[in-house]
Scaffold this active site. Structure first.
Site, short mmCIF file in Angstrom:
data_model
loop_
_atom_site.label_atom_id
_atom_site.label_comp_id
_atom_site.label_asym_id
_atom_site.label_seq_id
_atom_site.Cartn_x
_atom_site.Cartn_y
_atom_site.Cartn_z
N SER A 95 4.08 -4.08 6.15
CA SER A 95 3.76 -3.14 5.07
C SER A 95 3.87 -3.91 3.75
O SER A 95 4.97 -4.25 3.33
CB SER A 95 4.75 -1.98 5.04
OG SER A 95 4.84 -1.38 6.30
N LYS A 170 -0.56 3.33 4.35
CA LYS A 170 0.89 3.18 4.61
C LYS A 170 1.72 3.64 3.41
O LYS A 170 2.79 4.25 3.57
CB LYS A 170 1.20 1.71 4.96
CG LYS A 170 2.67 1.40 5.17
CD LYS A 170 3.26 2.05 6.41
CE LYS A 170 4.75 1.74 6.50
NZ LYS A 170 5.39 2.35 7.65
N LYS A 238 11.32 -1.22 -1.08
CA LYS A 238 10.17 -2.14 -1.24
C LYS A 238 8.85 -1.36 -1.16
O LYS A 238 7.95 -1.54 -1.98
CB LYS A 238 10.27 -3.20 -0.14
CG LYS A 238 9.12 -4.16 0.02
CD LYS A 238 8.12 -3.77 1.09
CE LYS A 238 8.67 -3.65 2.48
NZ LYS A 238 7.65 -3.32 3.48
#
Ligand code: NAD
Length: 296
Positions: A95, A170, A238
């Site tokens: 990701s 995502k 993140k």
């Protein structure tokens, strides 16, 4: 068909194992030698670097923490780009920022190598049983060529658009998951402090409109006070950072994402960044001075 697999952490290891089980010839590499050795013990060949893996593979899969690691492993010294075969396909399943996926793909294309960005959702349990949800961006012909491989790791693989679209999807997924965990946490802290057993609340509402895959996955762990990752909060931070950056670059305010990001930042300051992201409940617990746990 030989597959190269780079990045054998919580997710990469079981994904690589599922490809081995499916009978694919396999060469693997992780910067941590012990991780490589674990999968080699199951029958894979050991690669000595991303370049070395790429030299031997028809399809190169990467499953790394974030954009800098993917750039390093693919474009850096000893990276995939130095060894990759022209007809090979690179599939980054990490990701990362959509822009980073586009940058890496553009460099590979200079060598006539096609890349897909194909991040996953489902966490370690679905990586183990091969039922991940896989969201893909990149050329249709490359997707068609590797779809069968993806479906050995996932229950679904959906092409969402051109390169970067997998990671945009995502980011949407990660916003929904983070906000859902926050909502479950807020509600369960309220129920607990009102002296109603949170397990009863969970059982009463999970089949109704408030029910969710997120609640089903996280509530049993929260009730047991089990915050072992799973999906580390620092990785979700993140993802939310990538979501905030991407949203702001294209002019989309994301106010709830910003708020949950700050809850996670507070837990990071408290040293809980390695907890599972279900540990977000601890932020609300501190505010309310109560703890959500199974009664009796
Ligand atoms: P992890 O930290 O457990 O694994 C990453 C692996 O990459 C480690 O084994 C590390 O040693 C290796 N690595 C780092 N830099 C490298 C390099 N330059 N070359 C080779 N290997 C290198 O992380 P994870 O939980 O497996 O997550 C991987 C990706 O999948 C992340 O982008 C994460 O956001 C995403 N993801 C994780 C989950 C989850 O539940 N854990 C779920 C969905 C998506």
């Amino acid at each position: 068909m030989r597959i190269g697999f780079i990045g054998l952490g919580i997710m990469g290891k079981p994904m690589a194992r599922n490809l081995l089980k499916a009978g694919y010839d396999h060469v693997v590499y992780d910067i941590v030698e012990a991780n490589t050795n674990d999968v080699v013990a199951d029958g894979a060949a050991a690669g000595s670097s991303p370049r070395n893996v790429a030299e031997q593979a028809d399809v190169v899969i990467t499953m790394l923490p974030n954009s800098p690691e993917v750039k390093q492993a693919v474009l850096g010294e000893g990276g995939v780009i130095e060894g990759v075969r022209p007809e090979a396909i690179v599939v980054d399943m990490s990701s990362i920022a959509p822009l980073a996926a586009q940058e890496v793909a553009a460099e590979l294309l200079k060598k006539n190598v096609k890349m897909l960005d194909a991040p996953v959702s489902g966490g370690e349990p679905k990586a183990i049983d091969g039922t991940l949800a896989i969201m893909v961006g990149g050329p249709q012909d490359a997707f068609d060529a590797v779809k069968e491989i993806l479906l050995k790791m996932g229950a679904s693989a959906v092409r969402c658009g051109d390169i970067g679209a997998g990671n945009v999807t995502k980011l949407a997924n990660q916003i929904i998951v983070a906000l859902n965990i926050a909502a479950v946490s807020e509600a369960m802290v309220l129920a607990t402090k009102a002296d109603v057993d949170p397990e009863n609340v969970f059982n009463a509402i999970k089949g109704g409109l408030a029910g969710s895959t997120v609640m089903n996955a996280k509530m049993p762990l929260i009730l047991e006070r089990n915050f072992k990752p799973g999906f580390r909060m620092e990785l979700h931070i993140k993802d939310l950072q990538n979501a905030l950056d991407t949203a702001h670059e294209i002019g989309v305010p994301v106010p709830l994402t910003g708020q949950v990001m700050e809850f996670m930042q507070a837990l990071k300051v408290a040293g809980k960044q390695k907890d599972d992201h279900g540990g977000l409940v601890q932020f609300y617990e501190q505010l309310a001075g109560t703890e959500v746990r199974r009664k009796g």
